[in-house]
Design an enzyme around this catalytic site. Structure first.
Site, mmCIF file in Angstrom:
data_model
loop_
_atom_site.group_PDB
_atom_site.id
_atom_site.type_symbol
_atom_site.label_atom_id
_atom_site.label_comp_id
_atom_site.label_asym_id
_atom_site.label_seq_id
_atom_site.Cartn_x
_atom_site.Cartn_y
_atom_site.Cartn_z
ATOM 1 N N LYS A 120 -12.803 65.989 42.085
ATOM 2 C CA LYS A 120 -13.069 66.090 43.514
ATOM 3 C C LYS A 120 -13.339 67.549 43.918
ATOM 4 C CE LYS A 120 -12.723 61.712 43.987
ATOM 5 N NZ LYS A 120 -12.560 61.347 42.579
HETATM 6 C C1 LIG Z 1 -14.398 57.013 46.846
HETATM 7 C C2 LIG Z 1 -13.100 57.130 46.098
HETATM 8 N N1 LIG Z 1 -11.998 56.557 46.592
HETATM 9 C C3 LIG Z 1 -10.812 56.640 45.959
HETATM 10 C C4 LIG Z 1 -10.684 57.322 44.778
HETATM 11 C C5 LIG Z 1 -9.349 57.360 44.100
HETATM 12 O O1 LIG Z 1 -8.873 58.671 44.067
HETATM 13 P P1 LIG Z 1 -7.618 59.051 43.133
HETATM 14 O O2 LIG Z 1 -8.141 59.210 41.739
HETATM 15 O O3 LIG Z 1 -7.124 60.341 43.725
HETATM 16 O O4 LIG Z 1 -6.637 57.960 43.249
HETATM 17 C C6 LIG Z 1 -11.795 57.947 44.221
HETATM 18 C C7 LIG Z 1 -11.676 58.679 42.945
HETATM 19 O O5 LIG Z 1 -12.549 58.759 42.134
HETATM 20 C C8 LIG Z 1 -13.047 57.846 44.894
HETATM 21 O O6 LIG Z 1 -14.138 58.408 44.400
#
Ligand SMILES: Cc1ncc(COP(=O)(O)O)c(C=O)c1O
Length: 427
Positions: free
Chosen positions: A206
């Site tokens: 991210k």
């Molecule tokens: C659009 C979106 N939502 C949720 C997530 C989930 O994030 P996390 O890996 O911090 O749980 C991601 C991660 O790739 C994502 O791209």
């Protein structure tokens, strides 16, 4: 006009410099993060609650700075965006029998979070902005619909004004997924602050990162309280940990999604770098976009608010899906790491057609909840690989290019040159 010989046909490469990996914040980890982490280690106290009074908790400091940064009243740090989404859904009262609308182009976690909150995902189309298609939301609302989970996908804002109007009309909760658009805005207001809750990711891929981590924001005190209750079932956060409930709905069994002080420390340093990272990505993206926007046969991804795009990528459409693979291969030969987005033969958990476990309603136990939930009223929710043809058609015509903030303007010019070269022959 004479065309240049493409690298894929033996011509010289358009881009001769190395490519950066797309870890915007990760690539910038340095002295500031080390300093923050060392401070925590020197304290010898790594838990966010009950710390020695002379040290403000790093996680708490992060929450205060984060809330101020996005303009929300409350921010709660958790250990991922998936847990932020589940926490927000539970806090909003979403549960057994409820349907939650989610787009078919998002990381699978947005959908999995709905199932984890015991609700049923209803997967709808995206439009050419590659964010949720508001007309399709309207078509898919049923008496069981309780929430919309719009995703500000690949750095850009959804049509959030229309989503909020629809939500108000049908009395639905809105939980924004901002995992891929930290720092983005819509009409000048931070993404994540329109709905009932906004959820962010600090996972390594991210924009800003501590390897893992997440945040929930809200302007509603009750929701914040219930988020706290769910994310920390040990109730360390309560003014009087063992007291009875102060209002109906305050006390229930939660989980442990707490953020550690080490993560909080890294994120404090990373948050300080956000504006520079977003500024770098926007500069680079606009530099390339400006040089390719008028090329015949190419159309830039339309946006709901161009000023709110954080610039993590550049996406453009070709007029025919058949052209995408040869175009992407030619770009790669030029040294430009672009790719098509949808190919039914290549698994990708960002596209609903590959969410086999949802399409087949796979569950960890044989009862089949949430899909078999007796509280669910109305028609059973069904899925199929081709249920959202507009999404698949749109994604099959698009080319995607990451925009690392570390690229120089010379890198950008070489990329634009590569796209122009290839388009002259293959668009
Ligand atoms: C659009 C979106 N939502 C949720 C997530 C989930 O994030 P996390 O890996 O911090 O749980 C991601 C991660 O790739 C994502 O791209």
């Amino acid at each position: 006009m004479q065309t240049e010989k493409l690298a894929i046909h033996g011509g010289p490469k358009a881009k001769t410099t190395p490519n950066y990996p797309m870890y915007p914040g990760g690539m910038e980890i340095g002295e500031e993060e080390k300093q923050q982490v060392l401070e925590v280690l020197d304290r010898k106290y790594l838990f966010r609650y009950y710390g020695p009074e002379q040290y403000p908790s790093k996680v708490r400091e992060l929450e205060i700075q984060f809330a101020a940064k996005v303009g929300a009243k409350y921010a709660l740090a958790v250990n991922s965006c998936t847990s932020a989404l589940i926490t927000a859904l539970v806090a909003c009262g979403i549960g057994p029998g409820d349907e939650v609308i989610v787009p078919g182009y998002t990381f699978f976690a947005s959908c999995a979070a709905i199932v984890a909150a015991k609700a049923i995902p209803v997967i709808v189309e995206v439009d050419e902005t590659l964010t949720i298609d508001v007309d399709d939301i309207e078509r898919k609302i049923t008496p069981a619909t309780k929430a919309i989970l719009p995703v500000h996908m690949r750095g850009v804002p959804c049509d959030i004004d229309r989503i909020m109007a629809l939500a108000h009309k049908h009395n639905l909760k809105v939980i924004e997924d901002v995992a891929q658009a930290m720092g983005g805005t819509y009409k000048g207001k931070s993404l994540g602050t329109f709905g009932d809750c906004g959820c962010y990711s600090f996972q390594y891929h991210k924009i800003i990162t501590a390897g893992e981590g997440g945040m929930v924001v809200t302007n509603d005190e009750r929701l914040y309280d219930r988020c706290m209750g769910y994310h920390d079932t040990a109730a360390c956060w309560r003014p009087d940990r063992f007291a009875g409930q102060r209002y109906e709905g305050e006390l229930f069994c939660g989980v442990n999604y707490r953020m550690s002080e080490l993560t909080g420390a890294v994120m404090l340093a990373q948050l300080g770098k956000l504006d520079a990272l977003v500024g770098g990505m926007r500069l680079n993206q606009q530099r390339i976009a400006g040089q390719i926007k008028d090329i015949p046969g190419i159309r830039l991804r339309p946006l709901n608010d161009a000023h709110g795009d954080v610039g993590v990528c550049l996406m453009f459409y070709l007029d025919d899906a058949q052209k995408v693979q040869p175009f992407a291969e030619a770009l790669q030969a030029e040294g430009v790491p672009a790719a098509g987005v949808f190919n039914s033969g290549i698994p990708d958990w960002h596209i609903y057609a590959h969410w086999k476990h949802v399409i087949e309603k796979k569950t960890p136990t044989p009862e089949g909840c949430p899909w078999s939930c007796p509280y669910h009223q109305g028609e059973p929710v069904e899925y199929s690989v081709d249920m959202n043809p507009q999404t698949l058609d749109t994604l099959s015509r698009v080319i995607h290019l990451d925009i690392p903030p570390q690229m120089s303007l010379e890198d950008c010019d070489m990329i634009a040159h590569g796209i122009r070269k290839v388009a002259a022959v293959l668009a």
